[in-house]
Design a protein around this motif. Sequence first.
Motif, mmCIF file in Angstrom:
data_model
loop_
_atom_site.group_PDB
_atom_site.id
_atom_site.type_symbol
_atom_site.label_atom_id
_atom_site.label_comp_id
_atom_site.label_asym_id
_atom_site.label_seq_id
_atom_site.Cartn_x
_atom_site.Cartn_y
_atom_site.Cartn_z
ATOM 1 N N TYR A 65 21.826 -0.433 94.758
ATOM 2 C CA TYR A 65 22.617 0.564 94.019
ATOM 3 C C TYR A 65 22.324 2.002 94.458
ATOM 4 O O TYR A 65 22.980 2.925 93.988
ATOM 5 N N VAL A 101 14.942 2.887 90.332
ATOM 6 C CA VAL A 101 14.654 3.590 89.077
ATOM 7 C C VAL A 101 13.196 3.309 88.682
ATOM 8 O O VAL A 101 12.528 2.448 89.273
ATOM 9 N N PHE A 103 11.472 1.861 86.322
ATOM 10 C CA PHE A 103 10.890 0.555 85.969
ATOM 11 C C PHE A 103 10.685 -0.300 87.224
ATOM 12 O O PHE A 103 9.779 -1.140 87.268
ATOM 13 N N CYS A 126 16.796 4.215 82.863
ATOM 14 C CA CYS A 126 17.692 3.061 82.882
ATOM 15 C C CYS A 126 17.975 2.820 81.410
ATOM 16 O O CYS A 126 17.032 2.751 80.619
ATOM 17 N N THR A 127 19.243 2.739 81.033
ATOM 18 C CA THR A 127 19.531 2.637 79.593
ATOM 19 C C THR A 127 19.001 1.335 79.004
ATOM 20 O O THR A 127 18.782 1.264 77.791
ATOM 21 N N LEU A 128 18.780 0.340 79.843
ATOM 22 C CA LEU A 128 18.187 -0.905 79.314
ATOM 23 C C LEU A 128 16.687 -0.728 79.094
ATOM 24 O O LEU A 128 16.169 -1.025 78.015
ATOM 25 N N ASN A 154 14.391 -5.180 83.733
ATOM 26 C CA ASN A 154 14.785 -3.801 83.403
ATOM 27 C C ASN A 154 14.124 -3.411 82.086
ATOM 28 O O ASN A 154 14.755 -3.306 81.037
ATOM 29 N N CYS A 216 23.491 -1.883 79.426
ATOM 30 C CA CYS A 216 23.543 -1.018 80.616
ATOM 31 C C CYS A 216 24.776 -0.116 80.498
ATOM 32 O O CYS A 216 25.889 -0.611 80.299
ATOM 33 N N CYS A 217 24.564 1.186 80.689
ATOM 34 C CA CYS A 217 25.666 2.146 80.520
ATOM 35 C C CYS A 217 26.722 1.998 81.618
ATOM 36 O O CYS A 217 27.822 2.532 81.495
ATOM 37 N N VAL A 218 26.402 1.291 82.687
ATOM 38 C CA VAL A 218 27.388 1.078 83.753
ATOM 39 C C VAL A 218 28.190 -0.189 83.450
ATOM 40 O O VAL A 218 29.428 -0.173 83.393
ATOM 41 N N HIS A 219 27.491 -1.288 83.230
ATOM 42 C CA HIS A 219 28.185 -2.575 83.078
ATOM 43 C C HIS A 219 28.884 -2.719 81.733
ATOM 44 O O HIS A 219 29.856 -3.451 81.628
ATOM 45 N N GLU A 244 25.125 -8.387 83.220
ATOM 46 C CA GLU A 244 24.957 -7.304 82.237
ATOM 47 C C GLU A 244 26.303 -6.900 81.634
ATOM 48 O O GLU A 244 26.354 -6.035 80.759
ATOM 49 N N CYS A 302 25.753 4.322 88.715
ATOM 50 C CA CYS A 302 24.507 4.522 87.963
ATOM 51 C C CYS A 302 23.918 5.876 88.397
ATOM 52 O O CYS A 302 23.391 6.005 89.504
ATOM 53 N N TYR A 304 21.336 7.287 87.497
ATOM 54 C CA TYR A 304 19.870 7.237 87.683
ATOM 55 C C TYR A 304 19.532 6.817 89.118
ATOM 56 O O TYR A 304 18.694 7.428 89.774
ATOM 57 N N MET A 305 20.205 5.772 89.583
ATOM 58 C CA MET A 305 19.947 5.293 90.956
ATOM 59 C C MET A 305 20.307 6.371 91.982
ATOM 60 O O MET A 305 19.635 6.522 93.003
HETATM 61 FE FE1 SF4 Z 1 19.792 0.442 84.436
HETATM 62 FE FE2 SF4 Z 1 22.391 -0.025 84.393
HETATM 63 FE FE3 SF4 Z 1 21.404 1.679 86.156
HETATM 64 FE FE4 SF4 Z 1 20.941 -0.964 86.415
HETATM 65 S S1 SF4 Z 1 22.890 0.078 86.559
HETATM 66 S S2 SF4 Z 1 19.453 0.672 86.625
HETATM 67 S S3 SF4 Z 1 20.764 -1.550 84.264
HETATM 68 S S4 SF4 Z 1 21.380 1.911 83.912
#
Ligand code: SF4
Length: 348
Positions: A65, A101, A103, A126-128, A154, A216-219, A244, A302, A304-305
């Motif tokens: 990602y 990310v 974690f 990561c929202t999870l 996650n 997960c805020c993406v899925h 997810e 994502c 964050y990624m």
């Molecule tokens: Fe977390 Fe969703 Fe990003 Fe994966 S895609 S790292 S689950 S926020």
Amino acid sequence: MFVPDAEQQSLLEKEAHRLYGLLSSVSHNNGEKWSLPDCYKAAFYTLRINRLKKEKNAIILAHSYTVPELVYGVADFSGDSYALSRKAVDTQADIILFAGVWFMAETAKILNPSKRVIIPAGHAGCTLADAITEEEVRSLRAAHPGVPVLCYVNSTAGVKAQSDVCVTSGNVFDIAAKMPQKELIFVPDLLMARNLEIELAKRGVKKKIIAAGGSCCVHNKYKVEHVSVLRRKYPGIKVLAHPECHPEVCAAADYVGSTQAMTDYVAQSADKIFGVLTEQGLVNRLEAEYKDKTFIGAFGICSYMKQNTLDNTMRALLNPSPDQEVQLPAEVITQARKSLQNMFEMSR
Ligand code: SF4
Ligand code: 13P
């Protein structure tokens, strides 16, 4: 302004063309394809980073990602969370630079604590992983004595330390099915927990899943209507979804699996067009590696990624800031490692 000499210019040209060979079929987020000038810009960094990697005996692991210039420019290995965790165990390098990310970098440190683990994006969330705390897991255990805790990878190191078995999107269904208990606590993905219940029922395995956490805020943004639109616009399309996603989306898809499992599905399929309901980075990888096929991503990015860039990767290798280096208390490492080792045992 930096002006390269003739030797540097020739190295730069070679590197830019290497990158262009890999990336010319890959789309930027605005839909435009990678151009040769884009590759020249990336090559300034990739040459330097690849040199630093050797000097410092570092390995770069990148989740699919992250951005294509990391995956194809500097990563020694890129893949899904399970494969990356295996690489973190096996490496002989002194430094693991984890483009992903927080974690994921923590997981690498837990599995190989004698290594320096650095992450360009620093404490990228990561929202999870942020959806549940270790105290909440302790409360769940107290409320359900004797029920084992399965935690999705996650999750924070502290949550892993409170859990019995860790799972990834690639092995969650098989490991849950193998657990002898009739009840399981599953954290921190509520949507994956519902997908797990459905999958276990399909396999004829009766288990009660006690779920807690978030999504997960993406899925969680994918809806059944997106699947219908893809099917209407692209007749014959095969729709792939990550576990997810909402169960209704998974039910409407042709295939549900981890990022690696989706890639394997594409590799063995004779189909030519795929709708990919996951993060855009995987779409980029598929575009790069299966140039004869077409991939319709949705809108999943994502943020964050994407905080991992060539620039902060170079800086992290040169001189990581304290927030780019993973430090964990020894007792958390010891406890959390047990849940990851149980996962490896149960994945055999
Ligand atoms: Fe977390 Fe969703 Fe990003 Fe994966 S895609 S790292 S689950 S926020
Ligand atoms: P994978 O386990 O498929 O790599 O997925 C990780 C993730 O963060 C999905 O959002």
